[in-house]
Design a protein around this motif. Sequence first.
Motif, PDB file in Angstrom:
ATOM      1  N   GLU A  92       1.490 -12.298  15.667  1.00 19.46           N
ATOM      2  CA  GLU A  92       0.190 -11.659  15.913  1.00 19.46           C
ATOM      3  C   GLU A  92       0.228 -10.929  17.256  1.00 19.46           C
ATOM      4  OE1 GLU A  92      -2.133 -11.028  13.954  1.00 19.46           O
ATOM      5  OE2 GLU A  92      -1.977 -12.478  12.342  1.00 19.46           O
ATOM      6  N   ASP A 100      -6.743  -2.502  13.715  1.00 16.48           N
ATOM      7  CA  ASP A 100      -6.951  -3.814  13.104  1.00 16.48           C
ATOM      8  C   ASP A 100      -7.990  -3.731  11.990  1.00 16.48           C
ATOM      9  OD1 ASP A 100      -6.686  -6.839  13.144  1.00 16.48           O
ATOM     10  OD2 ASP A 100      -8.837  -6.584  13.530  1.00 16.48           O
ATOM     11  N   HIS A 126      -1.314 -11.666   8.862  1.00 13.09           N
ATOM     12  CA  HIS A 126      -2.557 -11.229   9.500  1.00 13.09           C
ATOM     13  C   HIS A 126      -3.588 -12.324   9.291  1.00 13.09           C
ATOM     14  CE1 HIS A 126      -5.036  -8.150  11.360  1.00 13.09           C
ATOM     15  NE2 HIS A 126      -6.020  -8.617  10.605  1.00 13.09           N
ATOM     16  N   THR A 128      -7.135 -13.749  11.001  1.00 10.83           N
ATOM     17  CA  THR A 128      -8.200 -13.380  11.920  1.00 10.83           C
ATOM     18  C   THR A 128      -8.289 -14.301  13.132  1.00 10.83           C
ATOM     19  OG1 THR A 128      -9.436 -12.423  10.094  1.00 10.83           O
ATOM     20  CG2 THR A 128     -10.677 -12.914  12.084  1.00 10.83           C
ATOM     21  N   GLU A 131      -5.381 -13.269  15.556  1.00 12.22           N
ATOM     22  CA  GLU A 131      -5.109 -11.890  15.934  1.00 12.22           C
ATOM     23  C   GLU A 131      -5.482 -11.631  17.395  1.00 12.22           C
ATOM     24  OE1 GLU A 131      -7.283  -9.651  13.034  1.00 12.22           O
ATOM     25  OE2 GLU A 131      -9.180  -9.911  14.062  1.00 12.22           O
ATOM     26  N   HIS A 133      -6.498  -8.529  20.199  1.00  7.83           N
ATOM     27  CA  HIS A 133      -6.951  -7.153  20.389  1.00  7.83           C
ATOM     28  C   HIS A 133      -6.697  -6.676  21.814  1.00  7.83           C
ATOM     29  CE1 HIS A 133      -9.779  -8.220  16.916  1.00  7.83           C
ATOM     30  NE2 HIS A 133      -8.797  -7.489  16.445  1.00  7.83           N
TER      31      HIS A 133
END
Length: 193
Positions: A92, A100, A126, A128, A131, A133
Amino acid sequence: MSNATPNLPAAEDVAARARQIMSAIEADPEFDAFTAAALKYDEAWTCFTGFPVIANWNLDEDKRPLLTEGLRALALKAAVYELGGQDEDMTEIPVSVPVDEMMHAMIAQPQLLARIAERVGISVIHQTDKEHHEYATGDYTHAAYVAAWGEPPSRYWLDHEEVNRRLAILDGIYEGAGLRRSGKEHTFDFAAA
């Protein structure tokens, strides 16, 4: 994450494998069907914090280039997973928020994506809750992307700090329209409408 993270495979190795993965995905007999299905997902794209951080966002003009960027991100992650010992947490890697969001549209086509991934011989990773950002120019993801395809389009690959700045602006606009918490809450009862 940075290039100095010891467990990650070399960005150049990831880039080479990601290019192979991307080519194989695009050559798959169901790629056109997958693309059509992912792009049709636009009726469900209601996130207030993903695509809207793109300046002058236009769904019709931006969705196809974003599909390419989402596929590239998935190819990078698949390469990291394969070359990094199949460690899901490490896989990740940081991805920009709009990219995304497009990956979510692609993952919403589970049967097509699973068949393509099986034929290509990759794992799609993937999750959530894992992940990241925190994408930033110069980080590991950026280095691998540059080695694979050149400089990523800054329209979609926004640094984390810039995304946060834009989200603060959007929050103010949303609040003015009666939407709170970036569209996660409102008090419209629709009775008077």
